[in-house]
Design a protein around this motif. Structure first.
Motif, PDB file in Angstrom:
ATOM      1  N   MET A  39      40.749  28.419  24.651  1.00 27.04           N
ATOM      2  CA  MET A  39      40.080  29.689  24.416  1.00 27.04           C
ATOM      3  C   MET A  39      39.578  30.340  25.696  1.00 27.04           C
ATOM      4  N   LEU A  40      39.443  29.552  26.770  1.00 29.20           N
ATOM      5  CA  LEU A  40      38.983  30.100  28.035  1.00 29.20           C
ATOM      6  C   LEU A  40      40.094  30.938  28.627  1.00 29.20           C
ATOM      7  N   ASN A  41      39.790  32.191  28.935  1.00 24.33           N
ATOM      8  CA  ASN A  41      40.781  33.103  29.477  1.00 24.33           C
ATOM      9  C   ASN A  41      40.257  33.642  30.788  1.00 24.33           C
ATOM     10  N   GLN A  42      41.015  33.421  31.836  1.00 16.01           N
ATOM     11  CA  GLN A  42      40.581  33.898  33.134  1.00 16.01           C
ATOM     12  C   GLN A  42      41.168  35.277  33.364  1.00 16.01           C
ATOM     13  N   GLY A  43      40.330  36.220  33.718  1.00 15.16           N
ATOM     14  CA  GLY A  43      40.798  37.562  34.021  1.00 15.16           C
ATOM     15  C   GLY A  43      40.980  38.393  32.768  1.00 15.16           C
ATOM     16  N   VAL A  44      41.847  39.377  32.872  1.00 14.51           N
ATOM     17  CA  VAL A  44      42.101  40.335  31.810  1.00 14.51           C
ATOM     18  C   VAL A  44      43.394  39.933  31.113  1.00 14.51           C
ATOM     19  N   ASP A  45      43.435  40.100  29.792  1.00 12.37           N
ATOM     20  CA  ASP A  45      44.634  39.766  29.045  1.00 12.37           C
ATOM     21  C   ASP A  45      45.674  40.861  29.255  1.00 12.37           C
ATOM     22  N   ILE A  66      42.632  40.533  42.919  1.00 10.85           N
ATOM     23  CA  ILE A  66      43.602  40.886  41.887  1.00 10.85           C
ATOM     24  C   ILE A  66      43.082  42.110  41.144  1.00 10.85           C
ATOM     25  N   VAL A  67      43.877  43.174  41.166  1.00 12.38           N
ATOM     26  CA  VAL A  67      43.539  44.401  40.448  1.00 12.38           C
ATOM     27  C   VAL A  67      44.474  44.472  39.250  1.00 12.38           C
ATOM     28  N   SER A  68      43.902  44.568  38.048  1.00 11.16           N
ATOM     29  CA  SER A  68      44.690  44.569  36.818  1.00 11.16           C
ATOM     30  C   SER A  68      44.618  45.924  36.143  1.00 11.16           C
ATOM     31  N   VAL A  69      45.723  46.286  35.489  1.00 14.79           N
ATOM     32  CA  VAL A  69      45.778  47.487  34.655  1.00 14.79           C
ATOM     33  C   VAL A  69      46.206  47.022  33.281  1.00 14.79           C
ATOM     34  N   TYR A  76      40.670  46.710  36.282  1.00 13.59           N
ATOM     35  CA  TYR A  76      39.794  45.553  36.408  1.00 13.59           C
ATOM     36  C   TYR A  76      40.034  44.943  37.773  1.00 13.59           C
ATOM     37  N   ILE A  77      38.960  44.475  38.407  1.00 12.25           N
ATOM     38  CA  ILE A  77      39.091  43.823  39.705  1.00 12.25           C
ATOM     39  C   ILE A  77      38.585  42.390  39.562  1.00 12.25           C
ATOM     40  N   THR A  78      39.382  41.442  40.077  1.00 11.11           N
ATOM     41  CA  THR A  78      39.045  40.028  39.997  1.00 11.11           C
ATOM     42  C   THR A  78      39.014  39.459  41.406  1.00 11.11           C
ATOM     43  N   LEU A  79      37.879  38.865  41.748  1.00 12.34           N
ATOM     44  CA  LEU A  79      37.732  38.187  43.026  1.00 12.34           C
ATOM     45  C   LEU A  79      37.165  36.813  42.730  1.00 12.34           C
ATOM     46  N   GLY A  80      37.983  35.788  42.886  1.00 13.03           N
ATOM     47  CA  GLY A  80      37.569  34.430  42.525  1.00 13.03           C
ATOM     48  C   GLY A  80      37.489  34.307  41.020  1.00 13.03           C
ATOM     49  N   GLU A  81      36.331  33.971  40.515  1.00  9.61           N
ATOM     50  CA  GLU A  81      36.122  33.823  39.072  1.00  9.61           C
ATOM     51  C   GLU A  81      35.522  35.067  38.434  1.00  9.61           C
ATOM     52  N   ASP A  82      35.114  36.047  39.243  1.00  8.09           N
ATOM     53  CA  ASP A  82      34.429  37.231  38.728  1.00  8.09           C
ATOM     54  C   ASP A  82      35.421  38.342  38.419  1.00  8.09           C
ATOM     55  N   THR A  83      35.364  38.873  37.199  1.00 11.77           N
ATOM     56  CA  THR A  83      36.202  39.995  36.783  1.00 11.77           C
ATOM     57  C   THR A  83      35.288  41.098  36.289  1.00 11.77           C
ATOM     58  N   ALA A  84      35.550  42.331  36.752  1.00  9.25           N
ATOM     59  CA  ALA A  84      34.727  43.455  36.352  1.00  9.25           C
ATOM     60  C   ALA A  84      35.605  44.673  36.097  1.00  9.25           C
ATOM     61  N   ALA A  85      35.259  45.439  35.072  1.00 13.02           N
ATOM     62  CA  ALA A  85      35.946  46.703  34.802  1.00 13.02           C
ATOM     63  C   ALA A  85      35.420  47.744  35.784  1.00 13.02           C
ATOM     64  N   VAL A  86      36.322  48.526  36.360  1.00 13.34           N
ATOM     65  CA  VAL A  86      35.931  49.524  37.350  1.00 13.34           C
ATOM     66  C   VAL A  86      36.684  50.821  37.106  1.00 13.34           C
ATOM     67  N   ARG A 110      48.234  43.281  38.911  1.00 10.12           N
ATOM     68  CA  ARG A 110      48.723  42.773  37.624  1.00 10.12           C
ATOM     69  C   ARG A 110      48.801  43.954  36.683  1.00 10.12           C
ATOM     70  N   GLY A 111      50.005  44.428  36.419  1.00  9.59           N
ATOM     71  CA  GLY A 111      50.184  45.562  35.523  1.00  9.59           C
ATOM     72  C   GLY A 111      50.804  45.127  34.213  1.00  9.59           C
ATOM     73  N   ASP A 112      50.221  45.555  33.104  1.00  5.24           N
ATOM     74  CA  ASP A 112      50.763  45.247  31.787  1.00  5.24           C
ATOM     75  C   ASP A 112      52.161  45.853  31.676  1.00  5.24           C
ATOM     76  N   ARG A 113      53.045  45.158  30.981  1.00  7.75           N
ATOM     77  CA  ARG A 113      54.417  45.655  30.871  1.00  7.75           C
ATOM     78  C   ARG A 113      54.494  46.957  30.086  1.00  7.75           C
ATOM     79  N   ASN A 114      53.489  47.282  29.287  1.00  7.99           N
ATOM     80  CA  ASN A 114      53.494  48.501  28.486  1.00  7.99           C
ATOM     81  C   ASN A 114      52.832  49.678  29.188  1.00  7.99           C
ATOM     82  N   VAL A 115      52.339  49.473  30.397  1.00 12.79           N
ATOM     83  CA  VAL A 115      51.724  50.563  31.165  1.00 12.79           C
ATOM     84  C   VAL A 115      52.836  51.400  31.787  1.00 12.79           C
ATOM     85  N   ALA A 116      52.605  52.697  31.825  1.00 14.80           N
ATOM     86  CA  ALA A 116      53.591  53.591  32.424  1.00 14.80           C
ATOM     87  C   ALA A 116      53.750  53.273  33.911  1.00 14.80           C
TER      88      ALA A 116
END
Length: 145
Positions: A39-45, A66-69, A76-86, A110-116
């Motif tokens: 159940m532990l999920n690191q970062g953004v799904d 790691i910058v996620s979309v 979302y920005i992830t540095l180490g274990e910290d993830t924050a929406a920005v 990290r871009g979702d495959r469904n993002v333009a």
């Protein structure tokens, strides 16, 4: 006669320790960790696209940014274990500060495959305006066809 008492009636120390309660506690903890670990999920799904490429080697002592979309287009920005929406402007400020402190820090997207495609390109140009020279893309390992 064997027992905890000797001939003079004094009680001798018992040389055995009952470990059954300790084993019970350890098994309960094992079951709890086995249930909660998936159940532990690191970062953004993010549903990453698949690609066949060699992994990038990074220096051992630098943690990548790691910058996620996600599929909604949120950053979302992830540095180490910290993830924050920005937001986009806050993302520029944070990444600029990290790069100014440590220019060798790798930055990955990290871009979702469904993002333009345009959304990912906009993010990459925002990162380059922040002072990032090279931006890496994160993908799932693909299958050779």
């Amino acid at each position: 006669m064997q027992g905890p008492f000797n001939r003079s009636g004094q009680r001798r120390p018992m040389a055995e320790i009952n470990v059954v309660p300790f084993i019970d506690v350890m098994l309960v903890l094992l079951v709890i960790f086995m249930i909660t670990a998936p159940m532990l999920n690191q970062g953004v799904d993010v549903d990453l696209p698949q690609a066949t490429a060699e992994p990038i080697d990074t220096p051992d002592n630098t943690e990548p940014v790691i910058v996620s979309v996600d599929q909604d287009g949120s950053y979302y920005i992830t540095l180490g274990e910290d993830t924050a929406a920005v937001e986009s402007d806050e993302l520029t400020k944070r990444v600029s500060a990290i790069i100014q402190r440590s220019p060798e820090t790798p930055v990955m997207v990290r871009g979702d495959r469904n993002v333009a495609y345009g959304q990912v390109v906009t993010l990459m140009s925002t990162l380059q305006r922040s002072g990032v020279a090279n931006v890496g893309l994160i993908s799932e390992p693909g299958h050779d066809e």
